[in-house]
Write a protein that holds these residues in place. Structure first.
Motif, mmCIF file in Angstrom:
data_model
loop_
_atom_site.group_PDB
_atom_site.id
_atom_site.type_symbol
_atom_site.label_atom_id
_atom_site.label_comp_id
_atom_site.label_asym_id
_atom_site.label_seq_id
_atom_site.Cartn_x
_atom_site.Cartn_y
_atom_site.Cartn_z
ATOM 1 N N SER A 181 29.220 -24.868 -5.588
ATOM 2 C CA SER A 181 30.469 -25.297 -6.209
ATOM 3 C C SER A 181 30.219 -25.545 -7.700
ATOM 4 O O SER A 181 29.232 -26.184 -8.068
ATOM 5 C CB SER A 181 30.941 -26.574 -5.524
ATOM 6 O OG SER A 181 32.124 -27.009 -6.121
ATOM 7 N N GLY A 182 31.073 -25.004 -8.544
ATOM 8 C CA GLY A 182 30.874 -25.143 -9.984
ATOM 9 C C GLY A 182 30.086 -23.990 -10.585
ATOM 10 O O GLY A 182 29.904 -23.930 -11.799
ATOM 11 N N GLY A 183 29.636 -23.062 -9.748
ATOM 12 C CA GLY A 183 28.984 -21.857 -10.254
ATOM 13 C C GLY A 183 30.041 -20.868 -10.748
ATOM 14 O O GLY A 183 31.194 -21.245 -10.990
ATOM 15 N N SER A 184 29.640 -19.608 -10.894
ATOM 16 C CA SER A 184 30.605 -18.642 -11.440
ATOM 17 C C SER A 184 30.459 -17.269 -10.810
ATOM 18 O O SER A 184 29.401 -16.915 -10.277
ATOM 19 C CB SER A 184 30.428 -18.521 -12.958
ATOM 20 O OG SER A 184 29.258 -17.771 -13.266
ATOM 21 N N MET A 185 31.568 -16.524 -10.886
ATOM 22 C CA MET A 185 31.564 -15.092 -10.567
ATOM 23 C C MET A 185 32.082 -14.367 -11.804
ATOM 24 O O MET A 185 33.084 -14.792 -12.388
ATOM 25 C CB MET A 185 32.539 -14.773 -9.423
ATOM 26 C CG MET A 185 32.233 -15.436 -8.115
ATOM 27 S SD MET A 185 33.417 -14.815 -6.857
ATOM 28 C CE MET A 185 32.983 -15.900 -5.500
ATOM 29 N N THR A 186 31.409 -13.283 -12.183
ATOM 30 C CA THR A 186 31.875 -12.466 -13.313
ATOM 31 C C THR A 186 31.899 -11.007 -12.879
ATOM 32 O O THR A 186 30.876 -10.471 -12.441
ATOM 33 C CB THR A 186 30.956 -12.618 -14.537
ATOM 34 O OG1 THR A 186 30.805 -14.004 -14.850
ATOM 35 C CG2 THR A 186 31.538 -11.902 -15.743
ATOM 36 N N PHE A 187 33.070 -10.386 -12.998
ATOM 37 C CA PHE A 187 33.223 -8.970 -12.647
ATOM 38 C C PHE A 187 33.451 -8.162 -13.925
ATOM 39 O O PHE A 187 33.609 -8.734 -15.010
ATOM 40 C CB PHE A 187 34.393 -8.804 -11.667
ATOM 41 C CG PHE A 187 34.185 -9.539 -10.365
ATOM 42 C CD1 PHE A 187 33.451 -8.963 -9.340
ATOM 43 C CD2 PHE A 187 34.687 -10.828 -10.176
ATOM 44 C CE1 PHE A 187 33.233 -9.642 -8.142
ATOM 45 C CE2 PHE A 187 34.474 -11.521 -8.993
ATOM 46 C CZ PHE A 187 33.743 -10.926 -7.977
ATOM 47 N N THR A 188 33.492 -6.846 -13.769
ATOM 48 C CA THR A 188 33.520 -5.954 -14.940
ATOM 49 C C THR A 188 34.723 -5.018 -14.896
ATOM 50 O O THR A 188 34.929 -4.334 -13.884
ATOM 51 C CB THR A 188 32.227 -5.115 -14.976
ATOM 52 O OG1 THR A 188 31.101 -6.011 -14.953
ATOM 53 C CG2 THR A 188 32.164 -4.246 -16.227
ATOM 54 N N SER A 189 35.518 -5.025 -15.975
ATOM 55 C CA SER A 189 36.606 -4.031 -16.061
ATOM 56 C C SER A 189 36.239 -3.022 -17.150
ATOM 57 O O SER A 189 35.183 -2.393 -17.032
ATOM 58 C CB SER A 189 37.957 -4.716 -16.300
ATOM 59 O OG SER A 189 38.016 -5.381 -17.539
ATOM 60 N N GLY A 190 37.034 -2.854 -18.196
ATOM 61 C CA GLY A 190 36.621 -1.912 -19.234
ATOM 62 C C GLY A 190 37.756 -1.509 -20.159
ATOM 63 O O GLY A 190 38.942 -1.723 -19.874
ATOM 64 N N ILE A 191 37.364 -0.912 -21.270
ATOM 65 C CA ILE A 191 38.280 -0.533 -22.351
ATOM 66 C C ILE A 191 39.381 0.426 -21.876
ATOM 67 O O ILE A 191 40.462 0.482 -22.468
ATOM 68 C CB ILE A 191 37.477 0.097 -23.521
ATOM 69 C CG1 ILE A 191 38.356 0.385 -24.749
ATOM 70 C CG2 ILE A 191 36.752 1.366 -23.081
ATOM 71 C CD1 ILE A 191 38.869 -0.832 -25.453
ATOM 72 N N ALA A 233 40.293 -17.659 -9.709
ATOM 73 C CA ALA A 233 39.864 -18.851 -10.453
ATOM 74 C C ALA A 233 40.616 -20.083 -9.951
ATOM 75 O O ALA A 233 40.052 -21.175 -9.849
ATOM 76 C CB ALA A 233 40.110 -18.657 -11.949
ATOM 77 N N LEU A 234 41.900 -19.910 -9.620
ATOM 78 C CA LEU A 234 42.677 -21.039 -9.082
ATOM 79 C C LEU A 234 42.237 -21.357 -7.654
ATOM 80 O O LEU A 234 42.037 -22.511 -7.298
ATOM 81 C CB LEU A 234 44.167 -20.692 -9.095
ATOM 82 C CG LEU A 234 44.818 -20.661 -10.482
ATOM 83 C CD1 LEU A 234 46.239 -20.127 -10.380
ATOM 84 C CD2 LEU A 234 44.816 -22.057 -11.097
ATOM 85 N N GLU A 235 42.065 -20.310 -6.862
ATOM 86 C CA GLU A 235 41.741 -20.514 -5.446
ATOM 87 C C GLU A 235 40.359 -21.141 -5.254
ATOM 88 O O GLU A 235 40.165 -21.968 -4.370
ATOM 89 C CB GLU A 235 41.815 -19.167 -4.715
ATOM 90 C CG GLU A 235 41.546 -19.265 -3.223
ATOM 91 C CD GLU A 235 41.764 -17.924 -2.518
ATOM 92 O OE1 GLU A 235 42.644 -17.145 -2.950
ATOM 93 O OE2 GLU A 235 41.050 -17.662 -1.537
ATOM 94 N N LEU A 236 39.402 -20.747 -6.080
ATOM 95 C CA LEU A 236 38.016 -21.178 -5.861
ATOM 96 C C LEU A 236 37.583 -22.344 -6.756
ATOM 97 O O LEU A 236 36.431 -22.771 -6.681
ATOM 98 C CB LEU A 236 37.058 -19.996 -6.074
ATOM 99 C CG LEU A 236 37.263 -18.789 -5.157
ATOM 100 C CD1 LEU A 236 36.207 -17.728 -5.434
ATOM 101 C CD2 LEU A 236 37.248 -19.185 -3.685
ATOM 102 N N ALA A 237 38.479 -22.831 -7.608
ATOM 103 C CA ALA A 237 38.092 -23.926 -8.534
ATOM 104 C C ALA A 237 37.417 -25.053 -7.760
ATOM 105 O O ALA A 237 37.845 -25.368 -6.645
ATOM 106 C CB ALA A 237 39.348 -24.446 -9.229
ATOM 107 N N PRO A 238 36.344 -25.657 -8.313
ATOM 108 C CA PRO A 238 35.846 -25.529 -9.684
ATOM 109 C C PRO A 238 34.899 -24.345 -9.934
ATOM 110 O O PRO A 238 34.373 -24.238 -11.036
ATOM 111 C CB PRO A 238 35.098 -26.846 -9.888
ATOM 112 C CG PRO A 238 34.544 -27.159 -8.523
ATOM 113 C CD PRO A 238 35.588 -26.679 -7.559
#
Ligand SMILES: NC(=O)c1ccc[n+]([C@@H]2O[C@H](COP(=O)([O-])OP(=O)(O)OC[C@H]3O[C@@H](n4cnc5c(N)ncnc54)[C@H](OP(=O)(O)O)[C@@H]3O)[C@@H](O)[C@H]2O)c1
Length: 243
Positions: free
Chosen positions: A127-137, A165-170
């Motif tokens: 809890s409090g960690g992060s997920m970062t995904f990739t989109s693009g130009i 981000a809302l569902e998994l906060a924090p």
């Protein structure tokens, strides 16, 4: 900013290109890193380039296979940050010539794969960690013709991250949207024409160059470390959206 020192980071797509750059930068900043991809050969080559260390390992997994993704996070146990840069070259057909099987495979890999990662990562992401995904130009500067599918899928990531981000906060969920980056994906797409192609594109960008993975990695590090950033899409494109 929270430091990455001693944190456990999982980089799906970490065997090549942008993901390999993120893995190297996270290691340099004191994290222990698991790189993930489908090909054992690519993973082994990536481990060699990262240098032997007890803080890096690889796990072969296809993120489109739910049993494999479930097993991946079961093996990893509790961890702090998920990064996914995984993807395959996009379809680029004019709409009237669309190869629907190619499009389905692309969507399955890029978007459904991200949903699958999020579904199973959340079981063990602290809890409090992060997920970062990739989109693009391509979502902002779609190739014409043939950019409709890649643009739609890349654009969808911004809304995916806001809702999650809302569902998994924090726990924080963010997107990196890179511009042109010199990676093995481009060797596959344009082959030997790559250097001339990139020299031409780079000369027209405000940054006056095409990025390397090392130029892009700090965006992912920032999103892992910034405890007050969530639901955000961070553009790092050398100013390409300005021209
Ligand atoms: N390079 C650019 O100019 C650029 C610009 C904007 C956005 N992007 C996006 O950034 C992402 C990374 O691009 P890149 O240039 O770094 O590509 P890359 O060098 O081809 O790396 C792609 C990585 O994803 C992994 N991967 C692909 N499908 C997978 C799956 N089903 N399961 C697990 N791993 C998978 C690959 O390993 P395996 O093949 O072994 O699975 C590899 O590690 C892509 O989504 C791309 O669309 C790239």
């Amino acid at each position: 900013m929270a430091s990455l020192q001693g944190k456990k980071v999982v980089v799906v797509g970490g065997s090549s290109g942008i993901g390999l750059g993120v893995a190297a930068a996270a290691l340099q900043n004191g994290a222990s890193v698991t790189i993930v991809g489908r090909s054992h050969e690519k993973l082994q080559a990536a481990l060699r380039s990262l240098g032997a260390s007890s803080t890096v390992r690889s796990i072969a997994t296809d993120m489109t296979e739910e049993t494999e993704v479930s097993r991946l996070f079961g093996n990893i146990g509790p961890f702090d940050h998920l990064v996914s840069t995984a993807g395959t070259p996009p379809p680029n057909y004019p709409i009237n010539d669309t190869d629907m099987d190619f499009v389905r495979r692309f969507v399955d890999n890029k978007l459904i794969g991200a949903v699958m990662l999020a579904k199973h990562a959340v079981r063990t992401l602290i809890s409090g960690g992060s997920m970062t995904f990739t989109s693009g130009i391509n979502k902002d500067r779609p190739p014409v013709p043939g950019g409709s599918v890649v643009s739609a899928i890349a654009g969808s990531f911004s809304y995916f991250s806001k809702a999650l981000a809302l569902e998994l906060a924090p726990t924080r969920v963010n997107i990196v949207s890179p511009g042109w980056v010199d990676t093995p994906m481009w060797d596959e797409l344009v082959g030997e024409a790559k250097s001339g192609f990139f020299a031409d594109i780079g000369s027209r960008l405000p940054a006056r160059k095409v990025a390397t993975p090392a130029d892009i990695a700090p965006a992912y590090l920032y999103l892992m470390e910034s405890e007050f950033t969530t639901g955000e899409t961070l553009h790092i494109d050398g100013g390409q959206r300005l021209i």
